[in-house]
Design a protein around this motif. Structure first.
Motif, PDB file in Angstrom:
ATOM      1  N   ARG A 214      -7.122  -9.686  -1.286  1.00  0.00           N
ATOM      2  CA  ARG A 214      -6.033  -8.975  -1.974  1.00  0.00           C
ATOM      3  C   ARG A 214      -6.529  -8.350  -3.278  1.00  0.00           C
ATOM      4  NH1 ARG A 214      -0.456  -9.772  -0.749  1.00  0.00           N
ATOM      5  NH2 ARG A 214      -0.168 -11.171   1.011  1.00  0.00           N
TER       6      ARG A 214
ATOM      7  N   ASP B 240      -8.736  -5.432  -2.313  1.00  0.00           N
ATOM      8  CA  ASP B 240      -7.876  -4.351  -1.831  1.00  0.00           C
ATOM      9  C   ASP B 240      -7.257  -3.610  -3.005  1.00  0.00           C
ATOM     10  OD1 ASP B 240      -8.414  -5.002   0.807  1.00  0.00           O
ATOM     11  OD2 ASP B 240      -6.443  -5.895   1.203  1.00  0.00           O
ATOM     12  N   GLU B 241      -6.786  -4.359  -3.994  1.00  0.00           N
ATOM     13  CA  GLU B 241      -6.186  -3.752  -5.189  1.00  0.00           C
ATOM     14  C   GLU B 241      -7.207  -2.879  -5.923  1.00  0.00           C
ATOM     15  OE1 GLU B 241      -3.365  -2.890  -8.137  1.00  0.00           O
ATOM     16  OE2 GLU B 241      -3.039  -3.939  -6.248  1.00  0.00           O
TER      17      GLU B 241
ATOM     18  N   PHE C  31      -9.818  -1.406  -4.754  1.00  0.00           N
ATOM     19  CA  PHE C  31     -10.236  -0.234  -3.971  1.00  0.00           C
ATOM     20  C   PHE C  31      -9.054   0.543  -3.392  1.00  0.00           C
ATOM     21  CE2 PHE C  31     -14.022  -2.918  -3.977  1.00  0.00           C
ATOM     22  CZ  PHE C  31     -14.982  -1.988  -4.338  1.00  0.00           C
ATOM     23  N   ASN C  32      -7.853   0.244  -3.891  1.00  0.00           N
ATOM     24  CA  ASN C  32      -6.634   0.936  -3.450  1.00  0.00           C
ATOM     25  C   ASN C  32      -6.427   0.896  -1.946  1.00  0.00           C
ATOM     26  OD1 ASN C  32      -5.791   1.736  -6.080  1.00  0.00           O
ATOM     27  ND2 ASN C  32      -7.421   3.289  -6.039  1.00  0.00           N
ATOM     28  N   VAL C  33      -6.683  -0.254  -1.342  1.00  0.00           N
ATOM     29  CA  VAL C  33      -6.438  -0.448   0.094  1.00  0.00           C
ATOM     30  C   VAL C  33      -5.069  -1.094   0.243  1.00  0.00           C
ATOM     31  CG1 VAL C  33      -7.188  -1.676   2.170  1.00  0.00           C
ATOM     32  CG2 VAL C  33      -8.885  -0.663   0.630  1.00  0.00           C
ATOM     33  N   THR C  34      -4.258  -0.533   1.119  1.00  0.00           N
ATOM     34  CA  THR C  34      -2.911  -1.052   1.333  1.00  0.00           C
ATOM     35  C   THR C  34      -2.824  -1.679   2.717  1.00  0.00           C
ATOM     36  OG1 THR C  34      -2.043   0.731  -0.039  1.00  0.00           O
ATOM     37  CG2 THR C  34      -0.464  -0.442   1.356  1.00  0.00           C
TER      38      THR C  34
END
Length: 188
Positions: free
Chosen positions: A121, A124-125, A127-130
């Motif tokens: 998480r 992801d934050e 690297f702007n992965v949703t």
């Protein structure tokens, strides 16, 4: 210490597990003692024993007393319906960690998968992965299953070695030999 409070109940998905979560009026979360134990394959008595143990005092801090809440779900209860003894998530987390430390394979897989999700998480934050919660729960379920299989296989080697050792020890004893006796002495 037990306090009786009304709480809002919601289903919480943890990978393939679904538990009842409770939110108290102050916004804090609770999970039932029974479900905390069942998530790692144990009975509620085990978590009660843990809460009285030296291990819990060491993990939580000597002066810490868990705030066990007697939950009354906010929705209408049927007459005679039992109340739920619930724990703060910090206590549930420490219980699962302790169980994994003690070699509980189910707890080890669950704790490892939750740690993997926590790290993921954050990455992801960064690297702007949703990802959706459904995707996260599917990943978590997959990780728990893979880890349980890997752990079973890792412990299987230990189990096989133990079985073989016990077999040879039994054979030696049947033939009058103490396998743990120091050779050349009368001492064991």
């Amino acid at each position: 210490m037990t306090e009786s409070v009304r709480a809002v109940r919601a289903s919480v998905q943890i990978g393939s597990l679904t538990v009842d979560g409770f939110m108290l009026p102050d916004g804090s979360y609770r999970m039932s003692q029974t479900q905390a134990a069942e998530c790692v394959g144990l009975k509620v008595q085990n978590i009660s024993d843990f809460l009285r143990s030296k291990a819990f005092k060491a993990l939580a801090g000597e002066g810490y007393t868990p705030q066990i809440s007697e939950i009354e779900p906010a929705e209408e209860q049927l007459r005679g319906q039992a109340r739920i003894n619930a724990l703060p998530l910090a206590v549930v987390r420490k219980y699962w960690l302790w169980q994994s430390h003690r070699g509980n394979k189910q707890a080890l897989a669950l704790v490892d998968a939750l740690m993997a999700e926590t790290l993921e998480r954050r990455f992801d934050e960064a690297f702007n992965v949703t990802r959706t919660e459904t995707e996260r729960n599917e990943l978590l379920s997959q990780r728990v299953q893979e880890l349980e299989r890997d752990i079973r296989e890792a412990f299987w080697v230990d189990d096989e070695a133990r079985i073989e050792r016990d077999h040879y020890e039994r054979l030696l004893r049947e033939n009058g030999i103490d396998p743990w006796k120091i050779p050349g002495t009368g001492e064991e």
